[in-house]
Design an enzyme around this catalytic site. Structure first.
Site, PDB file in Angstrom:
ATOM      1  N   ARG A  57      50.534 -30.249  -8.071  1.00  0.00           N
ATOM      2  CA  ARG A  57      50.284 -29.035  -6.868  1.00  0.00           C
ATOM      3  C   ARG A  57      49.632 -27.560  -7.562  1.00  0.00           C
ATOM      4  O   ARG A  57      49.742 -27.562  -8.772  1.00  0.00           O
ATOM      5  CB  ARG A  57      51.577 -28.741  -6.174  1.00  0.00           C
ATOM      6  N   GLY A  97      54.177 -28.687  -0.650  1.00  0.00           N
ATOM      7  CA  GLY A  97      54.244 -27.668   0.397  1.00  0.00           C
ATOM      8  C   GLY A  97      55.047 -26.764   0.306  1.00  0.00           C
ATOM      9  O   GLY A  97      54.870 -25.851  -0.430  1.00  0.00           O
ATOM     10  N   ALA A 100      59.248 -24.399   0.008  1.00  0.00           N
ATOM     11  CA  ALA A 100      60.617 -24.579  -0.432  1.00  0.00           C
ATOM     12  C   ALA A 100      61.243 -23.016   0.003  1.00  0.00           C
ATOM     13  O   ALA A 100      60.797 -22.251  -0.422  1.00  0.00           O
ATOM     14  CB  ALA A 100      60.618 -24.619  -1.865  1.00  0.00           C
ATOM     15  N   ASP A 138      52.446 -22.180 -10.497  1.00  0.00           N
ATOM     16  CA  ASP A 138      53.141 -21.965 -11.755  1.00  0.00           C
ATOM     17  C   ASP A 138      54.495 -22.481 -11.542  1.00  0.00           C
ATOM     18  O   ASP A 138      54.656 -23.870 -10.620  1.00  0.00           O
ATOM     19  CB  ASP A 138      53.325 -20.570 -12.126  1.00  0.00           C
ATOM     20  N   ILE A 140      55.306 -21.724  -1.769  1.00  0.00           N
ATOM     21  CA  ILE A 140      54.482 -22.672  -1.299  1.00  0.00           C
ATOM     22  C   ILE A 140      53.522 -22.928  -2.308  1.00  0.00           C
ATOM     23  O   ILE A 140      52.919 -22.276  -2.976  1.00  0.00           O
ATOM     24  CB  ILE A 140      53.562 -22.061   0.034  1.00  0.00           C
ATOM     25  N   GLY A 141      53.479 -24.281  -2.559  1.00  0.00           N
ATOM     26  CA  GLY A 141      52.572 -24.909  -3.193  1.00  0.00           C
ATOM     27  C   GLY A 141      52.127 -26.133  -2.810  1.00  0.00           C
ATOM     28  O   GLY A 141      52.687 -27.153  -2.354  1.00  0.00           O
ATOM     29  N   CYS A 176      57.501 -18.497 -10.129  1.00  0.00           N
ATOM     30  CA  CYS A 176      55.978 -18.482  -9.919  1.00  0.00           C
ATOM     31  C   CYS A 176      55.223 -17.132 -11.077  1.00  0.00           C
ATOM     32  O   CYS A 176      54.005 -16.933 -10.412  1.00  0.00           O
ATOM     33  CB  CYS A 176      55.782 -17.834  -8.444  1.00  0.00           C
TER      34      CYS A 176
END
Length: 239
Positions: free
Chosen positions: A85, A171, A173, A88, A153-154, A191
């Protein structure tokens, strides 16, 4: 709001809460579902779940943002995955609602950035229903309450092989349980953002909402934002 008639397929969504699933197992499930959705063998799907304690490093990874060594990770029983994805490093663990939308996005007029914004909007609207004023921060993804992130979000856009467009994976978390910020996020620079903190729904409200309850509450907001109907209108939790 995302325009379904331009970007999405059937409008029917298989939405399920599947409990706690090891990260590697859920990742394999996503990859299999992406192929099946691409081939028309499976309805578009939203998987809602929790993970055991896990750190994931996305394609913009900076290994120095993982602050624990192998011995400390083993002592805390935290798994680490380098994944495909964007973004980070982040944490997944019990008390966090993870959502993996596996959706077909038609190529015609597609705005991939708008998809990410729509995911954020689902969570912003749900929090607003509880009187929590949430929003976005310029230059960052995710959902924020003041200077604290409540949802990361990733995403990945997998190029379809059988039609023009993409199938999404990974998606959001969403932190629900009180104390999750210190439990899991303390071992990383979340992140890669050092100047802001992390919070959860229960920390903000003083409530004891369960992840299962959050999944049930959040789903109608997702269906409304993306203009889906469920393939099964029964209980979200699968026995």
């Amino acid at each position: 709001m995302t325009e379904r008639e331009n970007h999405y397929a059937s409008g029917m969504l298989d939405a399920r809460y599947i409990g706690q699933v090891p990260y590697g197992e859920a990742w394999d499930m996503q990859k299999a579902y992406v192929k099946q959705i691409d081939g028309g063998e499976r309805a578009e799907t939203l998987l809602l779940l929790q993970h055991p304690p896990t750190y994931t490093l996305g394609s913009d990874r900076h290994p120095e943002h993982l602050l624990l060594d192998q011995e400390e990770l083993a002592a805390r029983d935290i798994s680490v995955f380098e994944i495909d994805r964007g973004g980070d490093i982040t944490y997944h663990g019990p008390g966090q609602l993870v959502g993996y939308p596996l959706l077909y996005l038609d190529a015609v007029g597609l705005d991939l950035h708008a998809y990410l914004r729509s995911l954020e909007q689902v969570i912003i609207d749900w929090l607003g229903g509880h009187g929590i004023e949430a929003g976005r921060k310029p230059e960052y993804t995710g959902v924020w309450v003041g200077d604290e992130k409540i949802a990361a979000i990733g995403i990945k856009f997998n190029k379809a092989r059988h039609r023009r467009g993409f199938i999404t994976s990974h998606g959001f978390a969403l932190n629900i349980k009180s104390g999750i910020a210190s439990e899991g996020f303390g071992g990383i620079v979340p992140c890669g953002i050092q100047q802001f903190g992390v919070t959860s729904f229960n920390d903000l409200t003083g409530r004891s909402l369960s992840v299962e309850e959050a999944a049930e509450e959040l789903l109608p907001y997702f269906l409304k934002q993306f203009r889906y109907e469920r393939t099964d209108n029964g209980a979200l939790t699968q026995e």
